[in-house]
Design an enzyme around this catalytic site. Structure first.
Site, PDB file in Angstrom:
ATOM      1  N   HIS A 161       0.849  -1.201   0.000  1.00 59.18           N
ATOM      2  CA  HIS A 161       0.000   0.000   0.000  1.00 59.18           C
ATOM      3  C   HIS A 161       0.882   1.248   0.000  1.00 59.18           C
ATOM      4  O   HIS A 161       0.679   2.181  -0.781  1.00 59.18           O
ATOM      5  CB  HIS A 161      -0.911  -0.012   1.240  1.00 59.18           C
ATOM      6  CG  HIS A 161      -1.524   1.320   1.574  1.00 59.18           C
ATOM      7  ND1 HIS A 161      -0.796   2.347   2.161  1.00 59.18           N
ATOM      8  CD2 HIS A 161      -2.762   1.815   1.399  1.00 59.18           C
ATOM      9  CE1 HIS A 161      -1.579   3.397   2.315  1.00 59.18           C
ATOM     10  NE2 HIS A 161      -2.773   3.102   1.860  1.00 59.18           N
ATOM     11  N   ASN A 162       1.876   1.265   0.857  1.00 53.26           N
ATOM     12  CA  ASN A 162       2.748   2.439   0.938  1.00 53.26           C
ATOM     13  C   ASN A 162       3.576   2.609  -0.333  1.00 53.26           C
ATOM     14  O   ASN A 162       3.805   3.733  -0.780  1.00 53.26           O
ATOM     15  CB  ASN A 162       3.674   2.333   2.155  1.00 53.26           C
ATOM     16  CG  ASN A 162       2.929   2.609   3.452  1.00 53.26           C
ATOM     17  OD1 ASN A 162       1.723   2.426   3.532  1.00 53.26           O
ATOM     18  ND2 ASN A 162       3.645   3.034   4.464  1.00 53.26           N
ATOM     19  N   GLU A 204       1.414   4.132  -2.760  1.00 53.31           N
ATOM     20  CA  GLU A 204       1.242   5.534  -2.348  1.00 53.31           C
ATOM     21  C   GLU A 204       2.401   6.396  -2.876  1.00 53.31           C
ATOM     22  O   GLU A 204       2.182   7.506  -3.377  1.00 53.31           O
ATOM     23  CB  GLU A 204       1.176   5.559  -0.821  1.00 53.31           C
ATOM     24  CG  GLU A 204       1.064   6.916  -0.173  1.00 53.31           C
ATOM     25  CD  GLU A 204       1.129   6.782   1.354  1.00 53.31           C
ATOM     26  OE1 GLU A 204       0.412   5.940   1.927  1.00 53.31           O
ATOM     27  OE2 GLU A 204       1.923   7.507   1.973  1.00 53.31           O
TER      28      GLU A 204
END
Ligand code: NBP
Length: 479
Positions: free
Chosen positions: A185-186, A189
């Site tokens: 997820h990061n 991002e």
């Protein structure tokens, strides 16, 4: 014992998560922090919350109903290990320790294995959404055992963000699966932020629009396919004016991007798993490049175009940039899900990719309308080998690619860096290519290292006797 859940670590994330838990019907929250002043402060500031303040690990354990459930929110690394060690002295088999910090998933796998031997359950849980998410509703990515999910599930569902009626939490998979998915997820991002930054930069340089005008463009984009938290906050940041100088704040901020490491972990993990997550890696490298002023002092030394380009038709250019951003974003997400799929295969996790996209729709930093399309794509075809080959994304890429190519070409010709726009396009064309020059690489490898090659016309492994008569021999495959 009166508390059904406990939180250890009451810095900003832990206290907000404790307040979130206490605000939900039926929860009483035991709280503990190494320095007692944080515990006292939280209780004093929030008399409305159902807290049980505790000042030793013994008192903390005694205040929890069985099975005891504690969420650790301390600085990841040595702090987490120290707290686990203390909790294991006072917890019993069947109890649950949840690590909500940003742990590296391999640490979580190690901790889960060690804690399981004591009979206590250990759950590594990714928490996304920053301080506000922790307080109002984060996206939660717990791993760990099925047994702990039975107790944890209802509690986590009660505090998670809600997207389209669904709480943004699922039991991602066993042991380190939750932290793995949070890491990716990061990484996504990082790529998402970088493509937005590249779009802003190109528009500004090519149209001369002010940050406030570009803020309006992003606000407009936020009503369409690109609707997302990151596009929304980009408009806010671009609109901000510095009170001291009256200039756009974005012109006052030093152009060196920081990083806490999770993007780098994602890129490293992708390399370890052999997944070509080039957009995510380029986004990490773009931040590192920005943060080396001594190297960037080559401005004006290295030859090249003047980084200038004037769009003939500003509106048309802005639309092309929007499409380039959209296409690059599709690539970044496709690569991110590829890493998750490869990680699941490597570590033996069963991860439902469509559900991962669904729990990212609320609470977390990459929340976006777009994620619904990913959930739908995996619902139609759970073993989709490349996310962007799903019909919706294929159509989006068909509609955006002329603009994407034009923007990458313009950026390259004008000397405007667009690392993720351009590397995503190279990746895309690499996947499309019928034949790659990898054949030549194999030839080179065979020449200098006798690494052998396969032939297109027959089975087997071959080697050319490069330093001999250059005839071909069939090789025993030792790789
Ligand atoms: P910090 O990461 O700043 O950690 C401070 C907390 O760790 C304090 O409660 C401190 O206790 C405790 N601690 C340390 Br440091 N060493 C300890 C030890 N040996 N034993 C016991 N406690 C120890 O807090 P944060 O910013 O609230 O983040 C907490 C976790 O959540 C981190 O893992 C972070 O990566 C993760 N996270 C943060 C965000 C975010 O947006 N900030 C988002 C998602 C996840 P003390 O008060 O006694 O020093």
């Amino acid at each position: 014992a009166t508390a059904n859940i406990g939180v250890v670590g009451l810095a900003v994330m832990g206290s907000n998560l404790a307040r979130n838990l206490a605000s939900r019907e039926g929860n009483t929250v035991a709280i503990f922090n190494r320095s007692h002043d944080k515990t006292e402060h939280l209780v004093a500031e929030h008399p409305e919350a159902e807290f049980v303040p505790t000042f030793s690990y013994e008192e903390f354990a005694a205040s929890l109903t069985v099975p005891r459930t504690a969420i650790i929110m301390v600085k990841a690394g040595a702090g987490t290990d120290a707290v686990i060690e203390e909790l294991l002295k006072v917890f019993e088999p069947g109890d649950i320790i949840v690590d909500g910090g940003n742990a590296l998933f391999t640490d979580t796998i190690r901790r889960e294995k060690a804690v399981r031997e004591t009979g206590v359950n250990f759950v590594g849980m990714g928490v996304s959404g920053g301080e506000e998410g922790a307080l109002l509703g984060p996206s939660l990515m717990p791993g760990g055992s099925d047994e702990s999910w039975v107790t944890l599930g209802p509690i986590l569902r009660s505090i998670a963000a809600v997207a389209e009626g669904e709480p943004c939490v699922t039991h991602v998979g066993h042991d380190g699966a939750g932290h793995f998915v949070k890491m990716v997820h990061n990484g996504i991002e990082y790529a998402d932020m970088q493509v937005i930054a590249e779009a802003y930069d190109l528009i500004r340089r090519a149209t001369g629009k002010t940050p406030a005008e570009i803020a309006d463009i992003f606000a407009e984009w936020n009503t369409g396919d690109l609707e997302s938290y990151l596009i929304e906050i980009t408009a806010e940041v671009l609109r901000q004016v510095d009170a001291d100088t009256d200039k756009p704040l974005v012109d006052i901020i030093v152009d060196q991007a920081g990083a806490k490491g999770t993007g780098g972990w994602t890129a490293q993990t992708a390399i370890d798993l052999g997944v070509p997550a080039s957009g995510i890696a380029e986004a990490v490298f773009a931040r590192s490049l920005s943060s080396h002023p001594e190297q960037r002092a080559t401005t004006g030394v290295l030859p090249g175009p003047a980084e200038e380009f004037t769009a003939f038709d500003a509106d048309a250019f802005v639309e092309q940039v929007r499409l380039a951003l959209y296409a690059s974003k599709i690539v970044a997400y496709s690569q991110g899900f590829d890493i998750i799929r490869a990680g699941a295969a490597h570590y033996g996790w069963t991860i439902d990719l469509g559900t991962v996209a669904a729990i990212w729709r609320g609470g977390c930093i990459i929340r976006a309308r777009f994620l619904n399309r990913i959930t739908e794509a995996y619902a139609e075809s759970a073993d989709l080998p490349v996310l962007m080959t799903a019909p919706f994304f294929r159509e989006a890429l068909a509609a955006s690619q002329d603009a994407w190519r034009a923007i990458v070409a313009t950026a390259a010709a004008s000397g405007i860096p667009s690392p993720v726009f351009s590397s995503s396009l190279a990746y895309y064309d690499g996947l499309r290519a019928g034949r790659l020059p990898a054949a030549l690489i194999q030839g080179q490898r065979d020449f200098f290292g006798a690494h052998t090659y396969k032939r297109v016309d027959k089975d087997g492994t071959f080697h050319t006797l490069w330093s001999g008569d250059r005839s071909e021999v069939e090789a025993v495959d030792t790789h």
